[in-house]
Design a protein around this motif. Structure first.
Motif, short mmCIF file in Angstrom:
data_model
loop_
_atom_site.label_atom_id
_atom_site.label_comp_id
_atom_site.label_asym_id
_atom_site.label_seq_id
_atom_site.Cartn_x
_atom_site.Cartn_y
_atom_site.Cartn_z
N LYS A 1 -5.35 112.89 78.15
CA LYS A 1 -5.94 111.53 78.26
C LYS A 1 -5.18 110.43 79.25
CE LYS A 1 -7.83 111.95 73.57
NZ LYS A 1 -7.85 111.35 72.13
N ARG A 2 -3.75 111.00 79.35
CA ARG A 2 -3.19 109.65 79.98
C ARG A 2 -2.84 110.10 81.59
NH1 ARG A 2 1.29 108.98 75.12
NH2 ARG A 2 -0.35 108.22 73.42
N VAL A 3 -2.80 111.20 81.69
CA VAL A 3 -2.68 111.70 83.32
C VAL A 3 -3.95 112.49 83.47
CG1 VAL A 3 -0.27 111.13 83.62
CG2 VAL A 3 -1.02 113.47 82.89
N MET A 4 -4.34 112.69 84.85
CA MET A 4 -5.23 113.65 85.07
C MET A 4 -4.84 115.08 85.39
SD MET A 4 -7.37 111.22 87.99
CE MET A 4 -6.03 110.65 88.48
N ILE A 5 -5.34 116.13 84.61
CA ILE A 5 -4.89 117.59 84.74
C ILE A 5 -5.88 118.13 85.87
CG2 ILE A 5 -4.86 119.66 83.67
CD1 ILE A 5 -4.19 118.26 80.93
N ASP A 6 -5.29 118.56 86.98
CA ASP A 6 -5.93 119.17 88.19
C ASP A 6 -6.22 120.62 88.00
OD1 ASP A 6 -6.17 116.56 89.50
OD2 ASP A 6 -3.91 116.81 89.80
N ASP A 7 -4.90 121.30 87.17
CA ASP A 7 -5.02 122.83 87.23
C ASP A 7 -3.99 123.20 86.04
OD1 ASP A 7 -5.98 125.17 88.09
OD2 ASP A 7 -4.03 125.64 88.77
N ILE A 8 -4.24 124.03 85.50
CA ILE A 8 -3.54 124.72 83.97
C ILE A 8 -3.50 126.14 84.11
CG2 ILE A 8 -5.37 124.32 82.61
CD1 ILE A 8 -3.20 123.75 80.54
N LEU A 9 -2.50 127.01 83.79
CA LEU A 9 -2.21 128.22 83.51
C LEU A 9 -1.20 128.28 82.72
CD1 LEU A 9 -3.38 131.19 83.84
CD2 LEU A 9 -1.97 131.36 85.91
N LYS B 1 -26.84 119.79 87.83
CA LYS B 1 -27.52 121.24 88.20
C LYS B 1 -26.75 121.92 88.96
CE LYS B 1 -31.98 122.75 90.12
NZ LYS B 1 -33.39 122.48 90.87
N TYR B 2 -26.09 121.11 90.21
CA TYR B 2 -25.26 121.53 91.19
C TYR B 2 -23.92 121.01 91.14
CZ TYR B 2 -29.83 123.01 92.92
OH TYR B 2 -31.09 123.68 93.16
N SER B 3 -23.56 120.65 89.89
CA SER B 3 -22.07 119.83 89.92
C SER B 3 -21.25 120.51 88.88
CB SER B 3 -22.23 118.50 89.45
OG SER B 3 -20.86 117.87 89.38
N TYR B 4 -19.96 121.14 89.13
CA TYR B 4 -19.21 121.53 88.31
C TYR B 4 -17.98 120.97 88.02
CZ TYR B 4 -22.11 125.75 88.23
OH TYR B 4 -23.17 126.72 87.93
N GLN B 5 -17.44 120.66 86.76
CA GLN B 5 -16.22 120.03 86.59
C GLN B 5 -15.22 120.66 85.90
OE1 GLN B 5 -17.30 115.97 85.13
NE2 GLN B 5 -17.34 115.35 87.27
N ASN B 6 -13.97 120.25 86.01
CA ASN B 6 -12.97 120.89 85.56
C ASN B 6 -12.70 120.30 83.91
OD1 ASN B 6 -10.10 121.18 84.02
ND2 ASN B 6 -9.15 121.15 86.08
N VAL B 7 -12.94 120.98 82.74
CA VAL B 7 -12.90 120.50 81.48
C VAL B 7 -11.83 119.68 80.92
CG1 VAL B 7 -14.79 122.05 80.69
CG2 VAL B 7 -12.41 122.56 80.36
N PHE B 8 -10.62 120.14 81.68
CA PHE B 8 -9.42 119.37 81.34
C PHE B 8 -9.34 118.01 81.89
CE2 PHE B 8 -8.36 123.79 80.47
CZ PHE B 8 -7.94 123.65 78.94
N PHE B 9 -9.81 118.05 83.22
CA PHE B 9 -9.93 116.94 84.07
C PHE B 9 -10.77 115.67 83.31
CE2 PHE B 9 -11.60 114.00 87.04
CZ PHE B 9 -10.62 113.70 87.98
N ASN B 10 -11.76 116.17 82.54
CA ASN B 10 -12.53 115.30 81.74
C ASN B 10 -11.95 114.65 80.66
OD1 ASN B 10 -14.65 115.67 83.46
ND2 ASN B 10 -15.88 117.15 82.40
N LEU B 11 -10.66 115.28 80.20
CA LEU B 11 -10.25 114.50 79.24
C LEU B 11 -9.57 113.18 79.50
CD1 LEU B 11 -7.63 117.42 77.82
CD2 LEU B 11 -9.74 116.53 76.66
N PHE B 12 -9.54 112.68 80.85
CA PHE B 12 -8.85 111.86 81.17
C PHE B 12 -9.60 110.28 80.72
CE2 PHE B 12 -7.98 108.54 84.80
CZ PHE B 12 -6.58 108.45 84.48
N GLU B 13 -8.67 109.35 80.22
CA GLU B 13 -9.58 108.26 79.77
C GLU B 13 -9.20 107.35 81.11
OE1 GLU B 13 -7.40 107.05 76.15
OE2 GLU B 13 -8.72 108.43 75.26
N GLY B 14 -10.32 107.07 81.71
CA GLY B 14 -10.44 106.21 83.06
C GLY B 14 -9.81 104.82 82.99
N THR B 15 -9.33 104.33 84.04
CA THR B 15 -8.51 103.18 84.21
C THR B 15 -9.62 101.85 83.83
OG1 THR B 15 -8.79 103.09 86.59
CG2 THR B 15 -6.79 104.02 85.39
#
Length: 215
Positions: free
Chosen positions: A119-127, A148-162
């Motif tokens: 929520k506080r910083v953007m998560i770009d990748d995780i393992l 239709k043609y767009s995929y997004q990282n589910v963890f990136f979507n946690l970020f609460e924008g500025t």
């Protein structure tokens, strides 16, 4: 005999910030305020690694000024060719051997920690692997189709924008660590108050000073 759970993995994150020092300060502050992933002897460790090089550059400093403090490709300070270069991405290494914990407890604590981080910083990748007695799971980056043609990282979507990109103006938790800027300028309001003759800015700064002093 004690129960043990283990956490090993990496998370790539991008904190907000106008300079490299500010990005690191914000990330360190975020990590210091996250929930604990606990063990009876020791809690989860988090190590911060800044990626090499830079992935962002600007011909002005954080105040919007071209100065001779900026450097060119060879590291020479120059006003004409200098750039402010920053690296947005940091790698968080998470590591834990947690005593007297069962898998389900550690998993819940880590997910709570991860969601608060996202929520506080953007998560770009995780393992990350979480394991315990006869049970384990891997948390990894995966994408979902939101159009239709767009995929997004589910963890990136946690970020609460500025607040400056959200329609409702709601602030991100980290924004309190950014200095307020003067109107129509990248200068901090307090520096504009100190050095510039701007009646509108002066009035607003003085109002805030009175508010902070309880007057």
């Amino acid at each position: 005999m004690s129960d043990w759970t283990y956490i090993q993995g990496t998370i790539t994150v991008s904190p907000i910030g106008r300079t490299q020092a500010q990005k690191r300060y914000i990330l360190d502050t975020v990590l210091a305020h996250l929930p604990i992933v606990s063990g009876s002897e020791k809690d989860m460790d988090v190590y911060v690694i800044q990626k090499n090089g830079h992935n962002s550059s600007c011909s002005c400093d954080e105040f919007g000024e071209r100065t001779n403090n900026l450097t060119d490709w060879y590291g020479n300070r120059t006003r004409s060719r200098g750039m402010l270069r920053t690296q947005d991405e940091y790698i968080l290494v998470v590591d834990a051997a947690l005593r007297d914990r069962e898998f389900d407890q550690t998993y819940r604590e880590f997910i709570r920690w991860l969601v608060r981080l996202g929520k506080r910083v953007m998560i770009d990748d995780i393992l990350v692997k979480i394991s315990g007695y006869n049970k384990s799971t891997i948390i990894k980056d995966y994408r979902v189709q939101n159009e239709k043609y767009s995929y997004q990282n589910v963890f990136f979507n946690l970020f609460e924008g500025t607040s400056w990109v959200k329609d409702d103006g709601e602030v991100n938790w980290c924004e309190y660590m950014l200095y307020p800027r003067a109107k129509d300028s990248d200068y901090p309001m307090m520096l504009a108050y100190k050095y510039f003759n701007d009646k509108e800015n002066d009035k607003e700064v003085e109002r805030r000073m009175k508010y902070e002093r309880g007057k």
